[in-house]
Design a protein around this motif. Structure first.
Motif, mmCIF file in Angstrom:
data_model
loop_
_atom_site.group_PDB
_atom_site.id
_atom_site.type_symbol
_atom_site.label_atom_id
_atom_site.label_comp_id
_atom_site.label_asym_id
_atom_site.label_seq_id
_atom_site.Cartn_x
_atom_site.Cartn_y
_atom_site.Cartn_z
ATOM 1 N N ASP A 149 1.563 -0.827 -0.215
ATOM 2 C CA ASP A 149 -0.191 -0.451 0.030
ATOM 3 C C ASP A 149 1.036 1.347 0.178
ATOM 4 N N LEU A 150 0.562 1.914 -0.834
ATOM 5 C CA LEU A 150 1.544 3.246 -0.556
ATOM 6 C C LEU A 150 0.795 4.867 -0.910
ATOM 7 N N VAL A 151 -0.205 4.635 0.294
ATOM 8 C CA VAL A 151 -1.328 5.573 0.166
ATOM 9 C C VAL A 151 -0.798 5.879 2.077
ATOM 10 N N GLU A 152 -0.556 6.503 2.243
ATOM 11 C CA GLU A 152 0.551 6.563 3.550
ATOM 12 C C GLU A 152 -0.944 6.691 4.699
ATOM 13 N N ARG A 153 -1.740 7.702 4.040
ATOM 14 C CA ARG A 153 -2.848 8.408 5.260
ATOM 15 C C ARG A 153 -3.249 7.357 5.853
ATOM 16 N N ARG A 154 -3.770 6.276 4.541
ATOM 17 C CA ARG A 154 -4.549 5.266 4.544
ATOM 18 C C ARG A 154 -3.864 4.066 5.372
ATOM 19 N N ARG A 155 -3.024 3.837 5.237
ATOM 20 C CA ARG A 155 -1.904 2.849 5.943
ATOM 21 C C ARG A 155 -2.225 2.194 7.082
#
Length: 353
Positions: A149-155
């Motif tokens: 997962d590359l989307v930091e805010r949702r990890r």
């Protein structure tokens, strides 16, 4: 306030929060699969909040049986939700519905037939072992998919949601197996209802803190190609790193390496993982590291399939040379990008010559 009133208040609060979450998801993301599954999970959890009891010694009222069955089937929805949450390319299949229906049917049969016939412990144990099995599948999916997962805010939010549900559901399943056939008392029921309310509140809060477009992409769009136009305002340091990354892709073809991870790639660039993750997501437009790698692999495969000199080379050989480990994932990824299978793509290119 009596224990019974406190328990009822907790249950009502949980149902209200879950219905609010479901309404919000339907309003904003009704066309997104992950959001639809989240809505279904929230509604199933509301059924759980309304019907769940640790104490299963007495016959279950017939009117409660459908709610309990839907509550049990909600664990299948949870598993499907985690799959869609961690994989933007996940699609529902007919057999997913069959699995859900079988779990719901067994739970309903347990309420109206198996448990009343004197097999309470058997019914409760089997149902909760099913719950634990699907929780294990969901956690396994999270562990396998989270690094890409590359989307930091949702990890962190996604991991918190899965872990919170898994912890609450797992503890309840173990508790119900242990307590099957025994009276646990009003205190235990009230504590359980309070724990559920706290878990639901924490999950709703965590989901509300994350931008909806990050957690649930509003539309499923094709991933960007491997040729990118960089913003004019991009700072020199990021541009230098992106240039180095693209050289690794184009010159060394590092995407061919077996088990290549974002950690390995960050190590080659001598930067922290979080920075590389942010660069690929925010500068290159990818949400998933595996899709980023696969697009490079597919570009190489497209060139090979269009090359007349390689017309007799088997498709699987081209796939393996490009870095895919088997033919199935290659075919699916190739069709997702091009709209046709590798064989059809080769035929189209040959006919165009």
């Amino acid at each position: 306030m009596t224990l019974a009133a406190t328990e009822l208040a907790f249950r009502a609060a949980s149902v209200a929060l879950l219905l609010m979450l479901a309404a919000s998801l339907v309003s904003d993301f009704r066309n997104v699969l992950a959001a639809r599954l989240a809505t279904a999970f929230a509604l199933g959890s509301a059924a759980h909040a309304a019907s769940y009891s640790v104490d299963v010694t007495s016959p279950i009222p017939l009117l409660h049986a459908p709610l309990i069955a839907l509550s049990t089937g909600d664990i299948v929805v949870f598993w499907l939700f985690t799959r869609s949450l961690f994989d933007d390319e996940f699609r529902l299949r007919w057999w997913h519905g069959c699995i859900w229906a079988l779990v719901v049917a067994f739970s309903f049969a347990g309420c109206v037939w198996i448990a009343p016939s004197g097999h309470v412990r058997f019914s409760v144990t089997v149902v909760n072992l099913i719950v634990l099995g699907f929780i294990a599948l969901a956690v396994g999916q999270m562990i396998a998919s989270w690094p890409a997962d590359l989307v930091e805010r949702r990890r962190s939010a996604r991991v918190f949601v899965v872990c919170a549900v898994a912890l609450y559901g797992g503890l309840n399943a173990v508790l119900q197996i242990a307590a099957a056939g025994y009276h646990v008392g009003a205190v235990a029921e009230t504590v359980n209802a309070g724990a559920l309310t706290c878990t639901v509140a924490a999950i709703v809060y965590a989901m509300m803190r994350v931008d909806g477009a990050d957690l649930f992409p509003a539309t499923v769009e094709p991933e960007p190609s491997v040729v990118f136009s960089q913003p004019a305002t991009e700072d020199a340091a990021d541009q230098k790193l992106i240039d180095a990354l693209m050289r690794l892709m184009a010159d060394e073809r590092i995407y061919r390496h077996e088990n290549i991870t974002i950690g390995v790639l960050a190590g080659r660039l001598k930067i922290p993982e979080y920075r590389l993750r942010r660069l690929i997501n925010q500068r290159l437009g990818y949400r998933n590291f595996n899709v980023f790698l696969n697009n490079h692999r597919i570009e190489e495969a497209k060139a090979a399939l269009a090359d007349p000199a390689q017309a007799e080379v088997p498709v699987i050989t081209i796939a393996m040379d490009a870095g895919f480990q088997s033919l199935g994932p290659f075919n699916r990824a190739f069709k997702a990008v091009t709209g046709v299978t590798p064989t059809e793509y080769r035929r189209l290119k040959v006919n165009a010559v």
